[in-house]
Design a protein around this motif. Sequence first.
Motif, PDB file in Angstrom:
ATOM      1  N   ASP A  33     -16.083 -24.713 -69.024  1.00 39.88           N
ATOM      2  CA  ASP A  33     -16.399 -26.246 -69.275  1.00 39.88           C
ATOM      3  C   ASP A  33     -17.963 -26.566 -69.791  1.00 39.88           C
ATOM      4  O   ASP A  33     -18.748 -25.834 -69.290  1.00 39.88           O
ATOM      5  N   ILE A  34     -17.994 -27.302 -70.739  1.00 40.61           N
ATOM      6  CA  ILE A  34     -19.416 -27.603 -71.177  1.00 40.61           C
ATOM      7  C   ILE A  34     -20.155 -28.054 -69.983  1.00 40.61           C
ATOM      8  O   ILE A  34     -21.174 -27.863 -69.849  1.00 40.61           O
ATOM      9  N   ASN A  35     -19.502 -29.151 -69.199  1.00 35.60           N
ATOM     10  CA  ASN A  35     -20.183 -29.389 -68.029  1.00 35.60           C
ATOM     11  C   ASN A  35     -19.833 -28.471 -66.896  1.00 35.60           C
ATOM     12  O   ASN A  35     -18.545 -28.485 -66.203  1.00 35.60           O
ATOM     13  N   GLN A  36     -20.931 -27.564 -66.497  1.00 30.28           N
ATOM     14  CA  GLN A  36     -20.712 -26.413 -65.572  1.00 30.28           C
ATOM     15  C   GLN A  36     -20.800 -27.200 -64.114  1.00 30.28           C
ATOM     16  O   GLN A  36     -21.793 -26.641 -63.330  1.00 30.28           O
ATOM     17  N   ASN A  37     -19.342 -27.570 -63.525  1.00 28.43           N
ATOM     18  CA  ASN A  37     -19.395 -28.079 -62.324  1.00 28.43           C
ATOM     19  C   ASN A  37     -18.530 -27.133 -61.389  1.00 28.43           C
ATOM     20  O   ASN A  37     -18.554 -27.703 -60.062  1.00 28.43           O
ATOM     21  N   LEU A  38     -17.933 -26.219 -61.929  1.00 24.87           N
ATOM     22  CA  LEU A  38     -17.190 -25.486 -60.961  1.00 24.87           C
ATOM     23  C   LEU A  38     -17.561 -24.776 -59.837  1.00 24.87           C
ATOM     24  O   LEU A  38     -17.100 -24.838 -58.533  1.00 24.87           O
ATOM     25  N   GLY A  39     -18.854 -23.995 -59.970  1.00 25.73           N
ATOM     26  CA  GLY A  39     -19.427 -23.537 -59.080  1.00 25.73           C
ATOM     27  C   GLY A  39     -19.888 -24.483 -57.844  1.00 25.73           C
ATOM     28  O   GLY A  39     -19.629 -24.181 -56.717  1.00 25.73           O
ATOM     29  N   ALA A  40     -20.284 -25.678 -58.076  1.00 28.11           N
ATOM     30  CA  ALA A  40     -20.655 -26.602 -57.184  1.00 28.11           C
ATOM     31  C   ALA A  40     -19.554 -27.068 -56.536  1.00 28.11           C
ATOM     32  O   ALA A  40     -19.634 -27.504 -55.163  1.00 28.11           O
TER      33      ALA A  40
END
Length: 322
Positions: A37-44
Motif C-alpha cells: 500500500d502507498i500508505n505503509q501502515n501494515l508493519g505498525a
Amino acid sequence: MKIAFAGKGGSGKTTLSALFTRYLAAAGAEVVAVDADINQNLGAALGLAPDDLARIPPLGSHLSEIKEILRGSNPRIASADAMIKTTPPGRGSHLLDMTPANPIHRRFGHPAAGATLMVTGPFSTDDLGVACYHSKVGAAEMYLNHLVDGPGEYAVVDLTAGADSFASGLFTRFDVTFLVAEPTLRGVGVYRQYADYARDHDVEIRVIGNKVQDEGDVEFLREHVGSALSACFGHSSFVRAMEKGRHPDLAELEDDNAKTLAWMRDSVDTAPKDWARFTRQSAEFHARNARAWANTTTGTDLEAQIDPEFVMGPEALEAQRA
C-alpha cells in the motif's frame, strides 16, 4: 495460498490484513505479509516500532537486486535490465519457497507477530512529481510471480487502496481476494469497480463487511454486493484498539469476530489452487505489457521471455532443487 486484502482507503483493510496475519501465525502457519500500500501502515498494525520499520529494506528500492536473484540462469532473460514487473518465470528462473532460506525473505524480510514482513516502501523525496507507485508495487508482483506456496503456507498482501492493482497483472496473482467494504455507498462502490475489472480474469473476490453495527448494515451490504458478501466484522473494541496503535492479545477478540477469522481461513484453504491458470495469466499480462509499451521502451521483443514449456508450481520448484 496467496491472499490479497483490497478496499477503499479507511475501510479497515490494513487492520484486517494484520489481524488475519496474526491469526494464521498464531495457529502455527508459515506466513509472509507484504505491505504493498502507498500508505505503509501494515508493519505498525503488526506491532513493529518505528525503529524496527526503518531497518526493513524496501523492495521497491532494490528492484535491480531482486531481478538479478529471480532471473537465475533463465536463458530467455539476457540481463536483469531486461526484466519488467510482469516478466514471468521460466526454466532456469530462481523460484521461491516459503522457507527462511528464501533469498528474498533473508534479504528483505523482518519478523513481525510470528510472520515475516516485507514492504514495498514509501514514496521518497526523489519520487515526488516524477514517478508513480506502480514501480514499487512491481517488486511485489515479481515476488508473487516466482513464489511457490504450499499447503499451510500463506502470503498475505495489503494492496493499495481502490483499484490501482489493475494497472498490471497483480490482481490475478492471488488465490483469494478479500475486499473489505464498509456499509456505505463509497464502500460498496470499490467492490463494483473491482468486480467489473476482474470479471473476465477468474479472480475470486469475497467481500468482508467491516464496521458493521447491526442487521441493517448487513442487509445494506447484501443488497449491493449480493452473494459476494462472505462474512462481516461487527463492532469491535479489539479492532478499534488496533486502529489506535494498541495490540491486544488475540484471546481478547470477540467470539463472533474470531469465528469470522476462522471462516476466512477455511475459505482460503478450500479455494482451488490452479497453477496452470496462474502460469497462463502471467504470460498473458506480460505479453500485453510488452506490446503496449515495454518492447518500445527496451527495444527488445520481451514476449520472447515467455517459456511455452514452463508451468509454475511445486513440480517446477522440485526440479530446481534437484
